[in-house]
Design a protein around this motif. Structure first.
Motif, PDB file in Angstrom:
ATOM      1  N   ARG A 221     -29.232  -5.215  -7.223  1.00 22.38           N
ATOM      2  CA  ARG A 221     -28.933  -6.632  -7.446  1.00 22.38           C
ATOM      3  C   ARG A 221     -28.093  -7.136  -6.263  1.00 22.38           C
ATOM      4  O   ARG A 221     -27.544  -6.333  -5.503  1.00 22.38           O
ATOM      5  N   PRO A 222     -27.935  -8.429  -6.134  1.00 22.91           N
ATOM      6  CA  PRO A 222     -27.061  -8.944  -5.065  1.00 22.91           C
ATOM      7  C   PRO A 222     -25.628  -8.429  -5.183  1.00 22.91           C
ATOM      8  O   PRO A 222     -24.927  -8.289  -4.177  1.00 22.91           O
ATOM      9  N   GLU A 223     -25.206  -8.133  -6.411  1.00 24.54           N
ATOM     10  CA  GLU A 223     -23.830  -7.695  -6.635  1.00 24.54           C
ATOM     11  C   GLU A 223     -23.687  -6.167  -6.665  1.00 24.54           C
ATOM     12  O   GLU A 223     -22.606  -5.646  -6.996  1.00 24.54           O
ATOM     13  N   THR A 224     -24.747  -5.432  -6.315  1.00 20.92           N
ATOM     14  CA  THR A 224     -24.668  -3.969  -6.307  1.00 20.92           C
ATOM     15  C   THR A 224     -23.747  -3.500  -5.184  1.00 20.92           C
ATOM     16  O   THR A 224     -23.936  -3.860  -4.019  1.00 20.92           O
ATOM     17  N   ARG A 225     -22.749  -2.698  -5.534  1.00 22.32           N
ATOM     18  CA  ARG A 225     -21.768  -2.224  -4.553  1.00 22.32           C
ATOM     19  C   ARG A 225     -21.721  -0.702  -4.442  1.00 22.32           C
ATOM     20  O   ARG A 225     -21.191  -0.180  -3.474  1.00 22.32           O
ATOM     21  N   LEU A 226     -22.254   0.004  -5.456  1.00 19.40           N
ATOM     22  CA  LEU A 226     -22.129   1.460  -5.453  1.00 19.40           C
ATOM     23  C   LEU A 226     -23.360   2.103  -6.073  1.00 19.40           C
ATOM     24  O   LEU A 226     -23.844   1.654  -7.105  1.00 19.40           O
TER      25      LEU A 226
ATOM     26  N   ALA B 111     -28.992  -2.042   0.852  1.00 18.46           N
ATOM     27  CA  ALA B 111     -28.474  -3.015  -0.115  1.00 18.46           C
ATOM     28  C   ALA B 111     -27.017  -3.392   0.158  1.00 18.46           C
ATOM     29  O   ALA B 111     -26.436  -4.189  -0.582  1.00 18.46           O
ATOM     30  N   GLY B 112     -26.431  -2.805   1.203  1.00 18.74           N
ATOM     31  CA  GLY B 112     -25.033  -3.080   1.512  1.00 18.74           C
ATOM     32  C   GLY B 112     -24.081  -2.381   0.566  1.00 18.74           C
ATOM     33  O   GLY B 112     -22.937  -2.823   0.393  1.00 18.74           O
ATOM     34  N   ALA B 113     -24.538  -1.288  -0.046  1.00 24.24           N
ATOM     35  CA  ALA B 113     -23.728  -0.555  -1.021  1.00 24.24           C
ATOM     36  C   ALA B 113     -23.367   0.822  -0.480  1.00 24.24           C
ATOM     37  O   ALA B 113     -23.904   1.298   0.519  1.00 24.24           O
ATOM     38  N   LEU B 114     -22.445   1.460  -1.178  1.00 23.71           N
ATOM     39  CA  LEU B 114     -22.017   2.819  -0.851  1.00 23.71           C
ATOM     40  C   LEU B 114     -22.743   3.820  -1.732  1.00 23.71           C
ATOM     41  O   LEU B 114     -23.155   3.492  -2.845  1.00 23.71           O
ATOM     42  N   LEU B 115     -22.855   5.052  -1.239  1.00 28.29           N
ATOM     43  CA  LEU B 115     -23.398   6.143  -2.044  1.00 28.29           C
ATOM     44  C   LEU B 115     -22.321   7.195  -2.249  1.00 28.29           C
ATOM     45  O   LEU B 115     -21.789   7.752  -1.282  1.00 28.29           O
TER      46      LEU B 115
END
Length: 390
Positions: free
Chosen positions: A143-148, A174-178
């Motif tokens: 989602r646009p708000e996915t961060r992790l 997605a601009g998120a961390l793993l």
């Protein structure tokens, strides 16, 4: 010391001798530290000067453990916590906020599922669970708000593998961390940062200690992220005790030899289980029958020490196997030199709904063994006793 090999780092990294020049790392049992003067006290509290202040967030023994584990994971820094669950909590609370979204692999430890589903949701952080092996599902969940992105590989208890490099690529697009829970493999068998993960999380209670003595957790990764986690830990206080850190520090010295021996034994036991008439399926990444055997060869040094298997029937038949074990310890903990056996549906995953267990593939006939250092022949005999009663 990063120019040295793994085995040297496991024994030597983080060693910082005191004025007594001790050989074994010192254990500093103190709640606070004395300053030379008021100016130094002010500098230490403000962070202008490095040094020990208060054992909730600075202690030489804890620092040694953090330094050694960071070296083993190939990480820039590491933060130790009171338990594996507090490591996950600290990571989420430090790096996320209300309105953010998590994509998590479905095959997680029961308490981890509870944390994301029932606790973090109260703080406005939503989680979407996806099949651990379905790359398309990870991508669709963004989602646009996915961060992790949070994954556990191998998973508990079915030893499903997550393709770390592939999921890291999806997360970063997605601009998120793993974040990868590396509890089952440890850095002796798998180093997620080398495959693109941003953070590695441990329940140090398990293999890092290795003898079932203390609780501990850890998060390793770049300083830009661990510093955020440190700020949360300093304020909220889910800190590891110096004694527990010292025990884990010493446990790391034998990590490689234990993991290799236990993995070898697990492979032998898994191969034997596949030949038993009352066993319908065996889950072990080191076996060619595992659906992700090729990924295991690329991503891990061996199959690790967890073997799960399904027996014909359901809970009653599985409990017969458990109850007739005389060598294996009936306990839900793992990572010990002593082999343990548990029935996940009624223990580690007993608090999640039946529907969630079904989605995760955890059936009533499933048993999980954490293989220790006993004779493999004795372990086979232990299981054969119960299997004969089904």
């Amino acid at each position: 010391m990063n120019e040295f090999e793994f085995d040297t780092l496991a024994v030597r990294a983080g060693t910082d001798r005191s004025q007594f020049n001790e050989h074994s790392e010192a254990l500093y049992l103190t709640s606070s530290f004395v300053f030379e003067n008021a100016a130094q006290a002010a500098a230490r509290f403000s962070g202008a000067e490095e040094g020990n202040v208060y054992a909730r967030f600075t202690n030489p023994t804890v620092t040694a453990m953090q330094t050694r584990l960071a070296a083993l994971e190939g990480a820039e820094a590491c933060i130790a916590t009171a338990s594996g669950m507090s490591a996950i909590l600290s990571t989420v609370m430090a790096l996320m906020k209300a309105g953010d979204h998590v994509v998590a692999s479905r095959g997680l430890f029961g308490s981890t599922q509870q944390l994301f589903s029932n606790v973090m949701s109260k703080f406005g952080i939503e989680t979407t669970f996806v099949p651990a092996t379905d790359l398309a599902a990870y991508r669709s969940a963004v989602r646009p708000e996915t961060r992790l992105f949070f994954v556990e590989t191998p998973s508990n208890p079915l030893t499903e593998l997550v393709d770390i490099a592939a999921v890291a690529e999806i997360a970063h697009e997605a601009g998120a961390l793993l974040a990868v829970d590396n509890c089952f493999c440890t850095p002796a068998l798998q180093r997620p940062l080398e495959f693109g993960a941003d953070l590695v999380i441990h329940s140090a209670t398990k293999y890092l200690d290795g003898q079932g003595r203390v609780l501990g957790g850890a998060v390793a990764g770049p300083k830009s992220l661990t510093e955020e986690i440190f700020r949360f830990l300093r304020t909220a206080g889910p800190s590891i005790s110096p004694f527990n850190a010292w025990i884990i520090l010493k446990g790391l010295e034998t990590l490689r030899v234990r993991m290799e021996a236990q993995s070898s034994a697990a492979l032998q036991l898994g191969s034997w289980l596949e030949q038993q008439a009352r066993v319908s399926r065996v889950f072990y990444p080191g076996l060619p029958s595992h659906p992700q055997y090729e990924l295991a060869l690329r991503q891990q040094r061996s199959g690790a020490a967890i073997v799960s298997f399904e027996v014909d029937g359901g809970r009653a038949e599985a409990w017969k196997v458990v109850d007739n074990c005389k060598v294996m310890s009936i306990t839900a903990n793992l990572g010990d030199t002593k082999t343990t056996i548990t029935h996940p549906a009624s223990t580690t995953h007993g608090r999640i709904s039946a529907e969630a267990r079904a989605e995760a593939g955890i059936k009533e006939g499933l048993l999980r063994i954490a293989v220790g250092l006993e004779s493999v022949e004795d372990l086979k005999a232990d299981l054969a006793r119960g299997l004969a009663l089904i």
